[in-house]
Design a protein around this motif. Structure first.
Motif, mmCIF file in Angstrom:
data_model
loop_
_atom_site.group_PDB
_atom_site.id
_atom_site.type_symbol
_atom_site.label_atom_id
_atom_site.label_comp_id
_atom_site.label_asym_id
_atom_site.label_seq_id
_atom_site.Cartn_x
_atom_site.Cartn_y
_atom_site.Cartn_z
ATOM 1 N N SER A 19 55.037 42.878 37.126
ATOM 2 C CA SER A 19 53.588 43.016 37.062
ATOM 3 C C SER A 19 52.990 41.648 37.313
ATOM 4 C CB SER A 19 53.184 43.531 35.683
ATOM 5 O OG SER A 19 51.797 43.550 35.553
ATOM 6 N N GLY A 20 51.729 41.586 37.336
ATOM 7 C CA GLY A 20 51.092 40.299 37.484
ATOM 8 C C GLY A 20 49.599 40.440 37.645
ATOM 9 N N LYS A 30 39.280 33.149 48.039
ATOM 10 C CA LYS A 30 38.029 33.088 48.798
ATOM 11 C C LYS A 30 36.920 33.936 48.171
ATOM 12 C CE LYS A 30 39.495 36.641 52.075
ATOM 13 N NZ LYS A 30 39.805 36.923 53.455
ATOM 14 N N PHE A 31 37.308 34.854 47.293
ATOM 15 C CA PHE A 31 36.314 35.682 46.611
ATOM 16 C C PHE A 31 35.903 35.007 45.313
ATOM 17 C CE2 PHE A 31 38.923 38.599 49.103
ATOM 18 C CZ PHE A 31 37.934 39.215 49.861
ATOM 19 N N LYS A 32 34.660 35.109 44.980
ATOM 20 C CA LYS A 32 34.134 34.511 43.752
ATOM 21 C C LYS A 32 34.297 35.511 42.604
ATOM 22 C CE LYS A 32 32.668 30.846 45.896
ATOM 23 N NZ LYS A 32 33.580 29.776 46.051
ATOM 24 N N ILE A 33 35.487 35.579 42.082
ATOM 25 C CA ILE A 33 35.774 36.496 40.983
ATOM 26 C C ILE A 33 35.916 35.669 39.713
ATOM 27 C CG2 ILE A 33 37.377 38.210 40.065
ATOM 28 C CD1 ILE A 33 38.219 38.756 42.980
ATOM 29 N N GLU A 34 35.082 35.980 38.727
ATOM 30 C CA GLU A 34 35.133 35.233 37.476
ATOM 31 C C GLU A 34 36.390 35.620 36.710
ATOM 32 O OE1 GLU A 34 32.663 35.004 33.349
ATOM 33 O OE2 GLU A 34 31.524 35.282 35.192
ATOM 34 N N ARG A 35 37.203 34.626 36.424
ATOM 35 C CA ARG A 35 38.416 34.879 35.644
ATOM 36 C C ARG A 35 38.071 34.842 34.171
ATOM 37 N NH1 ARG A 35 43.641 31.972 36.986
ATOM 38 N NH2 ARG A 35 44.051 33.185 35.145
ATOM 39 N N GLN A 36 38.642 35.752 33.455
ATOM 40 C CA GLN A 36 38.453 35.816 32.012
ATOM 41 C C GLN A 36 39.834 35.926 31.383
ATOM 42 O OE1 GLN A 36 35.975 39.192 31.286
ATOM 43 N NE2 GLN A 36 34.347 38.475 32.601
ATOM 44 N N ASP A 37 39.851 35.850 30.072
ATOM 45 C CA ASP A 37 41.116 36.096 29.389
ATOM 46 C C ASP A 37 41.402 37.584 29.519
ATOM 47 O OD1 ASP A 37 41.484 33.476 28.610
ATOM 48 O OD2 ASP A 37 40.350 33.743 26.766
ATOM 49 N N ASP A 41 47.024 38.909 32.089
ATOM 50 C CA ASP A 41 47.636 37.585 31.993
ATOM 51 C C ASP A 41 48.730 37.577 30.929
ATOM 52 O OD1 ASP A 41 46.529 35.987 33.983
ATOM 53 O OD2 ASP A 41 44.755 35.541 32.781
ATOM 54 N N TYR A 42 48.477 38.233 29.818
ATOM 55 C CA TYR A 42 49.503 38.306 28.771
ATOM 56 C C TYR A 42 50.732 39.031 29.308
ATOM 57 C CZ TYR A 42 51.827 38.767 24.343
ATOM 58 O OH TYR A 42 52.762 38.680 23.354
ATOM 59 N N LEU A 43 50.519 40.148 29.986
ATOM 60 C CA LEU A 43 51.637 40.889 30.570
ATOM 61 C C LEU A 43 52.351 40.067 31.638
ATOM 62 C CD1 LEU A 43 50.066 44.433 30.942
ATOM 63 C CD2 LEU A 43 51.689 43.647 29.209
ATOM 64 N N HIS A 44 51.583 39.307 32.410
ATOM 65 C CA HIS A 44 52.139 38.467 33.471
ATOM 66 C C HIS A 44 53.192 37.504 32.910
ATOM 67 C CE1 HIS A 44 51.959 36.224 37.317
ATOM 68 N NE2 HIS A 44 52.049 35.146 36.556
ATOM 69 N N PHE A 45 52.904 36.932 31.755
ATOM 70 C CA PHE A 45 53.786 35.915 31.193
ATOM 71 C C PHE A 45 54.755 36.431 30.134
ATOM 72 C CE2 PHE A 45 50.178 33.383 32.746
ATOM 73 C CZ PHE A 45 50.882 32.539 33.595
ATOM 74 N N HIS A 46 54.455 37.557 29.498
ATOM 75 C CA HIS A 46 55.257 37.992 28.360
ATOM 76 C C HIS A 46 55.823 39.408 28.473
ATOM 77 C CE1 HIS A 46 53.840 34.444 26.239
ATOM 78 N NE2 HIS A 46 52.613 34.785 26.569
#
Length: 75
Positions: A19-20, A30-37, A41-46
């Motif tokens: 997953s990721g 190139k897209f202005k997508i606001e990253r949030q918590d 992201d948790y699944l990506h790393f854990h």
């Protein structure tokens, strides 16, 4: 990571979750997508999964449940 190590010590195989977070990929910069918590992201790393098939017995599921409950109680 600690749960994966604990399960491994008790003979339970795990695999990384395939997953990721697509917002981490260069093609989306190139897209202005606001990253949030994000949960992703948790699944990506854990994230990880435990294999399952038709040959796994009820006793094995119960053993896995006991291992997870025991791990969580000791955290």
């Amino acid at each position: 990571r600690a749960l994966r190590a604990y399960l491994s010590r008790h003979g339970v195989e795990t695999r990384p979750l395939c997953s990721g977070n697509l917002l981490r990929q260069p093609f989306l910069r190139k897209f202005k997508i606001e990253r949030q918590d994000l949960v992703v992201d948790y699944l990506h790393f854990h994230g990880f999964f435990i294999g399952n098939n038709h040959l796994i017995t009820d006793d094995e599921f119960e053993r896995l449940e006991l291992l997870i409950v025991t791990f969580l109680k000791n955290q």
